[in-house]
Design an enzyme around this catalytic site. Structure first.
Site, PDB file in Angstrom:
ATOM      1  N   ASP A 225       0.737  -1.555  -0.308  1.00  0.00           N
ATOM      2  CA  ASP A 225      -0.056  -0.006  -0.354  1.00  0.00           C
ATOM      3  C   ASP A 225       0.404   1.423  -0.018  1.00  0.00           C
ATOM      4  OD1 ASP A 225      -2.758   1.661   0.895  1.00  0.00           O
ATOM      5  OD2 ASP A 225      -3.240  -0.055   1.015  1.00  0.00           O
ATOM      6  N   HIS A 258      -3.480   6.342   3.812  1.00  0.00           N
ATOM      7  CA  HIS A 258      -4.663   4.787   3.211  1.00  0.00           C
ATOM      8  C   HIS A 258      -3.947   3.789   3.451  1.00  0.00           C
ATOM      9  CE1 HIS A 258      -5.660   1.782   0.651  1.00  0.00           C
ATOM     10  NE2 HIS A 258      -7.290   2.910   0.010  1.00  0.00           N
ATOM     11  N   ASN A 352     -14.327  -0.106  -6.246  1.00  0.00           N
ATOM     12  CA  ASN A 352     -15.083   1.312  -6.231  1.00  0.00           C
ATOM     13  C   ASN A 352     -15.830   1.932  -7.424  1.00  0.00           C
ATOM     14  OD1 ASN A 352     -14.403   0.526  -3.518  1.00  0.00           O
ATOM     15  ND2 ASN A 352     -12.682   2.338  -3.156  1.00  0.00           N
ATOM     16  N   SER A 414     -11.658  -0.982  -0.214  1.00  0.00           N
ATOM     17  CA  SER A 414      -9.879  -1.184   0.156  1.00  0.00           C
ATOM     18  C   SER A 414      -9.982  -1.583   1.927  1.00  0.00           C
ATOM     19  CB  SER A 414      -9.644   0.057   0.357  1.00  0.00           C
ATOM     20  OG  SER A 414      -8.699   0.420  -1.068  1.00  0.00           O
TER      21      SER A 414
END
Length: 944
Positions: A225, A258, A352, A414
């Site tokens: 990530d 994130h 998404n 996520s």
């Protein structure tokens, strides 16, 4: 691939869909949306991150109805299970267990965005680095970085463009595959203030799963990530290691937040009194930063491949990738497959964009694709869906850690993906040996199926029973998944000739256990026991002696009226047999006998006793009997004997034997002398006596000067008594005695007696006698005490009163003068011995009472001599200095002293004629500066 009875297969639409898909604009994204700060102290979070311009309606048209239920409500075939690709063999491992998702040529330029500074090339097997550098040099290019499997990041030559350079490389003989270095970006997110609590933990039954495990620190989850806040109070203790792929260093930050959020969902610290808890807080994190730290974080195919390689090389059991894009990436899938082939579970976010368009890496065959759901247990409005989706997890308003030590609630797939990754970590914590396919099977078969009519973002939908395109196999259930993975550890041991004992560690929260039995390891297993919770063992009786039986066990818990089963234990086998006797004891019962005893064995017909004179044998049979005790006689004192016993059962006139018991050894020996007693017979002598020992030739007496001190031999005797002389007075000595028997070559000894003590003191003064010692004294005498140099005489006027020292005598007598006439005195006498400059004393004698002499003059007379004259006379009192005469005019009147004389008579003159007078006399003496008196005589009278 076929899973759990599902018949979904990849089908021919891929052949027409793929070119269209590859022509689409490439989108790679970290799937996260709807971010709001819960408690970070940073104010509102707004990253201003650029999203993809891909039109989801176009994607829907391109994808048509792939993955949606048909008119009958049945799901269409699953493209994830299409036949294996005919791409060149994958070089990461010796065998390729995870299939590729598409067929491809030797090069591939899709419609996605890519890095203009280089391409990714996979050279053929066994091509050397030197050859690679030589061929690239001819093209004015060079290798920038390398990855496993002969994959290289190659610089672009000046003046050339990606498509043309790809074609040039494709023409080289040693090149197997060429593709652009695709770019991955985060999609745009929006702020949404939320109260935000961790509703997802209750939704997936994480708290119930924690009754079994909160995770094992040996299980590691890699998070590929944007990095992570390594100093976050809820993460700092959870991180096993961190790596920045771009800088090739351990310097990792997270300017975006994130990655910190995803990492916290998986393994934020629990029970630390702050913040949040991860799904698997007992596991460890491997933070792999694969993104740049630009305003628009991005990464490339090569960086993600390197991130996967780092995770696998450093022991990751699970990889989470909350990132993705819509262009198929062949080399990316090779890297994912390599991880899976190394038994690493790969979990990825579905996307998404509310589309069924294929999305990678989640839609790679070997990855687990995770859909996001709401608190109403329906698919979230933003979540991708389709034929490749596998499972769902909460993805709306998920509270977790954030950069700068904060916490935020974020919505997106996520967030759903790391929830599933956390559950996988819990599964592997209880059963690390599970394969990737076994983990998937557990996840899918234990998920909470979403079926029936549900109101959702699409206005309501009748979800079919089982897998569907909107929720996959259902919402992940941590409790049921961990339960299914837990494996009881079973132990089986023969219990008796017809039974086997099963034992296992209780599985936390189990409602019961099922026991299965077969007569061969690969035979048919039948359920032989269904035990409710609380049973820790089960054994089966009426089995055949000597037959091997095979067992396995599984626990179950009851959920919604149905049993959820754990993994079955490993198969364990045992054969009923006669158990060897336990509790064998051997003890010497005398100088030539040893007594054996052991526990009875159920079903035994009898026992055989074996003996040896060495531990290693040989052992000879000396006795066969039915009872469980035996005394072996006529043995040699001092010789060590070793014994073993075995059980037998007679079946059809044949004996079936157990193994021999463990050996016990002992020597026949004399008993220890009992009833040891000590008595001091003087200030320097102690006498010992004890009970005789059968078979003893004699006894050795040992003495120590202190408790726990060294015992030295002080004497040997053939009798059962011993006198120890020349001891020091007033010392305590410790004694023990042992018997011995003369044997060939020396003496064989018995155990030592209990310790007894003796204290040397002067004996009590005895035979105290008392005599009168006129005029006012007492003479005491006594029997002499051996060793005494003097005696102290103590006196009291009361038997229980205070005794004071009356005097000291070097002899055995003492005269105590100056006493009160006729008074009773009490005496104690103790012996004394002077040792150096100090003295030691014996105990006091018994009390002796004696009455002091009265010293009354005897033969006292009063007679009239002439009118007015009376003469008094008396006998002498020995030791008297004189006498006092007292007179009264009446017998009971007051007597006044009228005179003193040293003679034995007194003339009282000038009396009144005819009057009667009354008289008393007493002696007196001088003693110690005082005048002492005897008692008065009886009254005598005379008439003048």
């Amino acid at each position: 691939m076929k899973l759990f009875g599902d018949t979904r297969t990849k089908y021919s639409i891929m052949k027409t869909f793929l070119p269209v898909m590859l022509g689409l604009m490439m989108l790679f994204s970290v799937f996260a949306m709807d971010i709001s700060i819960s408690s970070a102290g940073d104010g509102e979070h707004s990253d201003g991150i650029i999203s993809s311009q891909q039109n989801s309606e176009e994607a829907d048209e391109t994808q048509d109805d792939v993955g949606l239920p048909d008119a009958d409500g049945e799901p269409q075939p699953d493209p994830k299970t299409q036949e294996e690709s005919n791409e060149p063999d994958f070089e990461y491992g010796e065998e390729e267990n995870a299939s590729l998702s598409k067929t491809g040529a030797a090069s591939d330029i899709g419609g996605g965005e890519y890095d203009a500074e280089g391409v990714v090339v996979k050279f053929k097997e066994k091509v050397s680095i030197q050859t690679v550098n030589a061929e690239l040099g001819k093209m004015n290019s060079k290798m920038r970085k390398s990855a496993r499997g002969n994959v290289f990041l190659v610089d672009m030559p000046k003046g050339k463009k990606i498509p043309g350079f790809v074609q040039e490389l494709k023409s080289l003989e040693n090149v197997e595959y060429v593709q652009p270095n695709y770019v991955y970006k985060l999609i745009k997110t929006t702020n949404d203030p939320l109260a935000g609590d961790q509703w997802h933990l209750g939704n997936i039954k994480a708290f119930d799963a924690w009754d079994i495990t909160m995770g094992n620190p040996g299980i590691k989850v890699a998070v590929l990530d944007t990095g992570a806040d390594l100093n976050h109070p809820d993460l700092s203790s959870q991180i096993d290691r961190a790596w920045n792929v771009l800088t090739e260093s351990s310097t990792v930050v997270d300017n975006h937040g994130h990655g910190t959020h995803v990492a916290g969902i998986i393994a934020a610290t629990a029970d630390n009194g702050i913040g949040v808890a991860g799904v698997a807080p007992g596991t460890r994190l491997i933070i792999v930063d694969v993104f740049n730290e630009n305003t628009e974080p991005g990464t490339t195919t090569f960086n993600v491949i390197k991130g996967i390689e780092y995770a696998v090389a450093n022991g990751a059991h699970v990889i989470n990738m909350s990132l993705g894009g819509y262009t198929y990436d062949y080399l990316f899938e090779l890297a994912v497959n390599n991880a899976v082939n190394n038994n690493v579970v790969v979990v990825a976010a579905a996307g998404n964009d509310a589309t069924s368009q294929l999305c990678y890496p989640s839609d790679f065959e070997s990855a687990i694709s995770v859909i996001a759901t709401t608190q109403d247990n329906v698919d979230a409005s933003f979540s991708n869906f389709g034929q490749y989706k596998d499972i769902s997890a909460p993805g709306v308003n998920i509270l977790s850690t954030f950069k700068s030590g904060g916490y935020v609630s974020i919505s997106g797939t996520s967030m759903a993906s790391p929830i599933v990754a956390g559950v996988v970590a819990l599964i592997r914590s209880v059963n690390p040996g599970l394969s990737v396919d076994e983990v998937k099977n557990i996840l899918y078969t234990t998920a909470n199926d979403v079926y029936g009519w549900r109101d959702g973002w699409h206005g309501g939908f009748n979800y079919p029973v089982g897998w569907d395109a909107y929720t996959g196999y259902g919402i992940v259930n941590a409790r049921n998944a961990v339960w299914s993975a837990a494996k009881p550890i079973l132990t089986v041991t023969p219990l008796a000739y017809n039974s086997i004992r099963l034992s296992w560690d209780a599985v936390a929260g189990a409602d019961g256990y099922e026991v299965y039995l077969a007569t061969s390891s690969n035979g048919t297993y039948s359920k032989v026991a269904d035990l409710t919770s609380g049973f820790a063992t089960e054994w089966t009786t009426n089995l055949a002696l000597g037959t091997t039986y095979y067992y396995k066990l599984r626990a179950y818990t009851i959920s919604n009226g149905a049993r959820i089963f754990s993994a079955a234990s490993e198969i364990q086998s045992a054969a009923p047999s006669m158990p060897a006797p336990t509790g064998l004891k051997a003890s010497a019962s005398s100088y030539n006998k040893i007594k054996l005893s052991w526990n009875k064995v159920s079903g035994a017909s009898g026992y055989e006793v074996y003996r040896a004179t060495a531990a290693e044998g040989p052992y000879s049979l000396i006795k066969t009997q039915k009872g469980n005790s035996f005394t072996n006689s006529s043995l040699n004192t001092g010789t060590t004997y070793y014994y073993k016993v075995r059980t037998y059962r007679t079946i059809n006139k044949q004996k079936v034997y157990s193994d021999l018991s463990g050996a016990q050894s002992v020597q026949p020996m004399l008993s220890k002398p009992g009833s040891l007693k000590t008595k001091t017979s003087g200030y320097n002598t102690a006498r010992l006596t004890w009970r005789s020992v059968k078979g003893a030739s004699g006894y050795e007496v040992y003495r120590a000067a202190a408790d726990g001190g060294t015992y030295n031999l002080v004497g040997t005797t053939a009798s059962r008594s011993f006198t120890d002389k020349t001891l020091e007075p007033y010392n305590t000595y410790h004694y023990k005695v042992r018997a011995y028997r003369n044997v060939s070559g020396g003496r064989a000894y018995g155990p030592e007696s209990d310790v007894k003590t003796a204290r040397t003191v002067l004996s009590n003064t005895r035979s105290v006698k008392s005599y009168a010692a006129p005029p006012l004294g007492l003479r005491l005498s006594w029997k002499g005490v051996p060793g005494a140099t003097s005696y102290q005489v103590y006196r009291s006027t009361l038997k229980t009163g205070t005794y004071i020292l009356a005097g000291t005598s070097a002899s055995t007598s003492f005269t105590d003068q100056g006493l009160d006439a006729g008074r009773t005195y009490y005496y104690r006498i103790r012996a004394c011995r002077t040792v150096g400059e100090s003295s030691v004393y014996g105990q006091d004698s018994p009390i002796r009472a004696a009455k002091a002499p009265t010293a009354v003059p005897k033969s006292f007379k009063a007679a009239r001599v002439t009118p007015q004259v009376i003469k008094l006379s008396w006998n002498a009192v020995a030791g008297a200095a004189g006498y006092e005469i007292y007179r009264s005019a009446s017998k009971t009147g007051t007597y006044e002293k009228i005179g003193t004389t040293s003679s034995l008579s007194y003339i009282d003159e000038a009396l009144e004629s005819g009057m009667t007078y009354y008289y008393k006399v007493r002696m007196y003496m001088e003693h110690g500066g005082s005048t002492l008196y005897g008692q008065l005589t009886a009254i005598r009278s005379a008439r003048a």
